[in-house]
Design an enzyme around this catalytic site. Structure first.
Site, short mmCIF file in Angstrom:
data_model
loop_
_atom_site.label_atom_id
_atom_site.label_comp_id
_atom_site.label_asym_id
_atom_site.label_seq_id
_atom_site.Cartn_x
_atom_site.Cartn_y
_atom_site.Cartn_z
N GLU A 278 0.83 -1.21 0.00
CA GLU A 278 0.00 0.00 0.00
C GLU A 278 0.87 1.26 0.00
O GLU A 278 1.83 1.36 0.76
CB GLU A 278 -0.90 0.00 1.24
CG GLU A 278 -1.83 1.20 1.31
CD GLU A 278 -2.68 1.21 2.58
OE1 GLU A 278 -3.85 1.59 2.49
OE2 GLU A 278 -2.16 0.83 3.66
N CYS B 39 -5.21 -2.71 2.83
CA CYS B 39 -5.13 -2.62 4.28
C CYS B 39 -6.46 -2.94 4.96
O CYS B 39 -7.02 -4.02 4.76
CB CYS B 39 -4.61 -1.23 4.66
SG CYS B 39 -3.94 -1.07 6.32
N LYS C 184 -8.90 3.34 -2.65
CA LYS C 184 -9.44 2.87 -1.38
C LYS C 184 -10.72 3.66 -1.06
O LYS C 184 -10.72 4.89 -1.10
CB LYS C 184 -8.40 3.08 -0.28
CG LYS C 184 -8.74 2.48 1.07
CD LYS C 184 -7.54 2.65 2.02
CE LYS C 184 -7.77 1.97 3.35
NZ LYS C 184 -6.57 2.08 4.23
#
Length: 348
Positions: A50, A166, A132
């Protein structure tokens, strides 16, 4: 349906390494070397952690937002734009090395930053990029949000691939959205697990490697989980007091690759060791796990519970064209007659 030249058996690689923190160009150089190494070792795909370019903004967790402002300009300047020379270099490396590249990066778009992932294809096809959906906690001081179209699974030569970052792996509905699209290979990107070790177990390796494992079992997919390390140089940049050095340390790499039955199928590196981990994938093995429990198929109960996914893009501005002339003297007609929305400025 698989693509004409699709593979069912292939090797994948996951990155466990630190970026050259706050230096986009140098981190891209490092990525090019890792891409070449993975390809030389026979990998058909390499996955990066990430925000690996130009590094995850750990400073947001170490002090006040005001203190972190010292990093803002440099971090923004080193974000990676989708249509940029550095992205073109990465795309060229995917083609030259005949490898799929699952990139994790901070996307710069206009004046905003996003936690982003992209697949770069070895045949030069247009990249697939996503954001995200919901930055976690302190990440909201840096990053904007994605939207429903970022929860998608794409058909590729390596099967049906999906991606999350994540703690999106702790969002049950976001996970289910990918399960329900018959995902076969999942890229789960993580930053590092060496923050708040004594006070926040949920941020550590036990919980988060377990989240990757559970994702594999729930979704009956192969999970490639790259995880960055924090270098000594990064600690020096981030920590200007002894107190900060107690909150974060070098290391924290826990890259893993899991099979659809939850089995660890990759090698493991020491948490302070940089390199690549590998695993052999056989997509036909997914059938064994699906036969037992497919939560988005025969093991579901849509009459009782089901997911609503809104994949419509949400933009801050839409373009409107009027199909009639506006009288100059009276100004625009404020009625709805004759209005047509355009989602792309290029159509104007």
């Amino acid at each position: 349906m698989s693509l004409p030249n699709s593979l069912r058996q292939f090797k994948v690689a996951a990155v466990q390494a630190a970026p050259v923190f706050l230096d986009r160009a140098a981190t891209v150089d490092k990525a090019l070397g890792l891409i070449q190494d993975a390809a030389k070792n026979g990998a058909a795909l390499i996955a990066f952690p990430e925000c690996w370019i130009p590094g995850y903004p750990w400073y947001i967790w170490l002090d006040s937002t005001a203190w972190g402002m010292r990093f803002v300009q440099r971090y923004a300047a080193n974000g990676l734009e989708l249509n940029s020379p550095d992205m073109a270099r990465l795309q060229a490396a995917a083609e030259a090395n005949n490898i799929h590249v699952a990139l994790g990066f901070t996307e710069k778009s206009g004046g905003s930053l996003y936690i982003a992932q992209a697949i770069l294809y070895p045949d030069g096809s247009p990249m697939w990029a996503r954001r995200k959906l919901k930055p976690t906690h302190m990440e909201r001081t840096v990053f904007g949000e994605g939207h429903g179209s970022d929860l998608s699974v794409r058909e590729t030569a390596l099967g049906r691939i999906g991606m999350l970052c994540c703690w999106e792996h702790l969002q049950p509905l976001s996970k289910y959205a990918l399960y329900a699209q018959n995902e076969e290979l999942h890229i789960g990107a993580w930053p590092s697990f060496s923050l708040y070790e004594d006070v926040a177990n949920a941020l550590g390796p036990t919980v988060n490697t377990s989240a990757s494992l559970v994702y594999a079992v729930e979704g009956q997919s192969f999970v490639v989980a790259p995880c960055a390390t924090i270098s000594d140089d990064m600690v020096e940049v981030l920590c200007d007091t002894p107190e900060k050095r107690k909150l974060i340390r070098a290391g924290g790499g826990h890259a893993r690759i899991f099979g659809p039955d939850g089995r660890l199928i990759s090698n493991i590196l020491a948490e302070d060791e940089e390199g690549l981990i590998y695993a052999d994938i056989d997509l036909d093995l997914i059938a064994y796990s699906k036969a037992t429990a497919d939560p988005a198929g025969h093991y579901s109960r849509p009459d009782a519970t089901r997911l609503l996914l809104n994949r419509a893009p949400m933009r801050p501005m839409e373009y409107v064209r009027l199909d009639y002339e506006v009288p100059a003297a009276t100004g625009p007609d404020l009625s709805t007659k004759g209005r047509e929305d355009y989602s792309n400025a290029a159509t104007e």
